[in-house]
Write a protein that holds these residues in place. Structure first.
Motif, PDB file in Angstrom:
ATOM      1  N   LEU A 125       0.832  -1.205   0.000  1.00  0.00           N
ATOM      2  CA  LEU A 125       0.000   0.000   0.000  1.00  0.00           C
ATOM      3  C   LEU A 125       0.864   1.251   0.000  1.00  0.00           C
ATOM      4  N   LYS A 126       1.930   1.247   0.788  1.00  0.00           N
ATOM      5  CA  LYS A 126       2.823   2.407   0.839  1.00  0.00           C
ATOM      6  C   LYS A 126       3.540   2.611  -0.485  1.00  0.00           C
ATOM      7  N   ALA A 127       3.838   1.526  -1.182  1.00  0.00           N
ATOM      8  CA  ALA A 127       4.538   1.641  -2.458  1.00  0.00           C
ATOM      9  C   ALA A 127       3.647   2.238  -3.542  1.00  0.00           C
ATOM     10  N   GLN A 128       2.342   2.087  -3.410  1.00  0.00           N
ATOM     11  CA  GLN A 128       1.409   2.522  -4.445  1.00  0.00           C
ATOM     12  C   GLN A 128       0.736   3.859  -4.146  1.00  0.00           C
ATOM     13  N   HIS A 129       0.828   4.301  -2.889  1.00  0.00           N
ATOM     14  CA  HIS A 129       0.104   5.493  -2.479  1.00  0.00           C
ATOM     15  C   HIS A 129       0.980   6.382  -1.598  1.00  0.00           C
ATOM     16  N   LYS A 130       0.546   7.617  -1.455  1.00  0.00           N
ATOM     17  CA  LYS A 130       1.212   8.545  -0.545  1.00  0.00           C
ATOM     18  C   LYS A 130       0.157   9.347   0.195  1.00  0.00           C
ATOM     19  N   ILE A 131       0.596  10.136   1.151  1.00  0.00           N
ATOM     20  CA  ILE A 131      -0.322  10.951   1.932  1.00  0.00           C
ATOM     21  C   ILE A 131      -0.244  12.407   1.466  1.00  0.00           C
ATOM     22  N   LYS A 132      -1.395  12.952   1.124  1.00  0.00           N
ATOM     23  CA  LYS A 132      -1.518  14.359   0.746  1.00  0.00           C
ATOM     24  C   LYS A 132      -1.948  15.165   1.969  1.00  0.00           C
ATOM     25  N   ARG A 133      -1.315  16.290   2.163  1.00  0.00           N
ATOM     26  CA  ARG A 133      -1.633  17.166   3.300  1.00  0.00           C
ATOM     27  C   ARG A 133      -2.258  18.459   2.792  1.00  0.00           C
ATOM     28  N   THR A 134      -3.340  18.907   3.458  1.00  0.00           N
ATOM     29  CA  THR A 134      -4.025  20.136   3.081  1.00  0.00           C
ATOM     30  C   THR A 134      -4.195  21.010   4.308  1.00  0.00           C
ATOM     31  N   GLU A 135      -3.879  22.290   4.188  1.00  0.00           N
ATOM     32  CA  GLU A 135      -4.078  23.233   5.289  1.00  0.00           C
ATOM     33  C   GLU A 135      -5.465  23.845   5.175  1.00  0.00           C
ATOM     34  N   HIS A 136      -6.182  23.895   6.297  1.00  0.00           N
ATOM     35  CA  HIS A 136      -7.541  24.440   6.318  1.00  0.00           C
ATOM     36  C   HIS A 136      -7.654  25.722   7.120  1.00  0.00           C
ATOM     37  N   GLY A 137      -6.579  26.138   7.715  1.00  0.00           N
ATOM     38  CA  GLY A 137      -6.584  27.330   8.549  1.00  0.00           C
ATOM     39  C   GLY A 137      -5.546  27.173   9.635  1.00  0.00           C
ATOM     40  N   LEU A 149      -4.925  13.858  16.531  1.00  0.00           N
ATOM     41  CA  LEU A 149      -5.282  13.288  15.232  1.00  0.00           C
ATOM     42  C   LEU A 149      -6.722  12.810  15.313  1.00  0.00           C
ATOM     43  N   TRP A 150      -7.561  13.326  14.420  1.00  0.00           N
ATOM     44  CA  TRP A 150      -8.967  12.910  14.361  1.00  0.00           C
ATOM     45  C   TRP A 150      -9.157  12.000  13.163  1.00  0.00           C
ATOM     46  N   ASP A 151      -9.678  10.815  13.428  1.00  0.00           N
ATOM     47  CA  ASP A 151      -9.810   9.746  12.449  1.00  0.00           C
ATOM     48  C   ASP A 151      -8.428   9.322  11.963  1.00  0.00           C
ATOM     49  N   CYS A 152      -8.376   8.308  11.108  1.00  0.00           N
ATOM     50  CA  CYS A 152      -7.084   7.687  10.830  1.00  0.00           C
ATOM     51  C   CYS A 152      -7.042   7.175   9.396  1.00  0.00           C
ATOM     52  N   LEU A 153      -5.832   6.884   8.920  1.00  0.00           N
ATOM     53  CA  LEU A 153      -5.611   6.379   7.568  1.00  0.00           C
ATOM     54  C   LEU A 153      -4.916   5.028   7.620  1.00  0.00           C
ATOM     55  N   ALA A 154      -4.974   4.315   6.510  1.00  0.00           N
ATOM     56  CA  ALA A 154      -4.432   2.962   6.446  1.00  0.00           C
ATOM     57  C   ALA A 154      -2.924   2.917   6.280  1.00  0.00           C
TER      58      ALA A 154
END
Length: 271
Positions: A50-62, A91-96
């Motif tokens: 999964l790590k090899a195929q995907h990455k984590i995108k970060r977005t600022e909301h304020g 951290l609210w909610d989580c990712l795989a």
């Protein structure tokens, strides 16, 4: 040991077979009526794949608020939120998955004081996230304890209707989608409510909705929806952040929740 995740929901599982190279036999999260097993059958993926195929995108909301998403989309496709407070970051909610660049970024921001998750569909790789930040405590409601598929010593099954993580952060049990369905209230500015799937922000971003199962279109009864509305009635909030990218009500969020409860109940009671 190979760590497998369900490709459909992203839940991480411990080794369950005599042969550690074999995946688990089934995913109880997806077999429940609130989720689903695809027509093609149960499928698995390893953490490394999964790590090899995907990455984590970060977005600022304020100020002090960021979200994380897996790209390209994987599993359910939810976002997690990083909330900075003077009393520790949440951290609210989580990712795989959790990649090194995200670990480094969070550590540069002061690490994590706690992890809180709305419901079992988003438990995913919560143990990996906790381990990366000095076994940050993981807050899950006790009513959903049976859905934890991979035990972790940092899991804290809290009870009751609410719990304060710090001066600014409160977890509120709403129920509905899951018995222990939880939302997070952040007392910052005019107030923020983070709803996961417990209240799902709809396409026009003026209302939320409430379901027992979203993929299978199973509604909640009016009594449960009223309970959800009552659970947040004493909290002030202007912004509501939902589970998915773009699903945010930026203003008058409390009024949006109130009119959504009324609309939903009226629809159920219409003859």
């Amino acid at each position: 040991m190979t760590e497998y995740l369900c490709k459909t929901c992203g839940t991480q599982y411990p080794d369950q077979n005599p042969d550690p190279e074999l995946p688990p036999s089934h995913c109880p999260i997806c077999e429940d009526e609130r989720q689903y097993v695809p027509e093609t059958g149960q499928q698995w993926i390893t953490s490394s794949e999964l790590k090899a195929q995907h990455k984590i995108k970060r977005t600022e909301h304020g100020p002090g608020l960021y979200s994380f998403e897996i790209v390209p989309r994987a599993a359910i496709g939810q976002r997690a939120f990083f909330i900075q407070t003077p009393y520790g970051n949440i951290l609210w909610d989580c990712l795989a998955i959790l990649d090194q660049s995200t670990i480094d970024w969070i550590k540069n921001k002061g690490g994590l004081a706690a992890i809180a998750i709305s419901h079992p569909h988003y438990y995913t790789a919560m143990g990996d996230w906790s381990d990366a930040f000095d076994q940050a405590e993981i807050y899950l409601h006790h009513d959903d304890a049976k859905w934890v598929q991979k035990w972790h010593p940092a899991v804290h099954h809290w009870t009751g209707n609410n719990i304060k993580l710090n001066t600014d952060i409160t977890l509120i049990k709403c129920g509905g989608h899951f018995e222990g369905g939880t939302v997070l209230h952040w007392q910052q500015g005019k107030g923020f409510l983070f709803t996961g799937d417990i209240m799902q922000i709809v396409a026009d971003r003026k209302y939320v909705s409430f379901m027992r199962s979203y993929p299978n279109y199973i509604p909640l009864p009016a009594t449960k929806v009223k309970e959800i509305g009552n659970s947040v009635a004493d909290y002030d909030f202007d912004t509501v952040h939902g589970a998915f990218a773009g699903r945010t009500i930026s203003n008058n969020g409390k009024q949006a929740v109130e009119r959504s409860v009324t609309r939903y109940i009226n629809a159920l009671q219409a003859s």
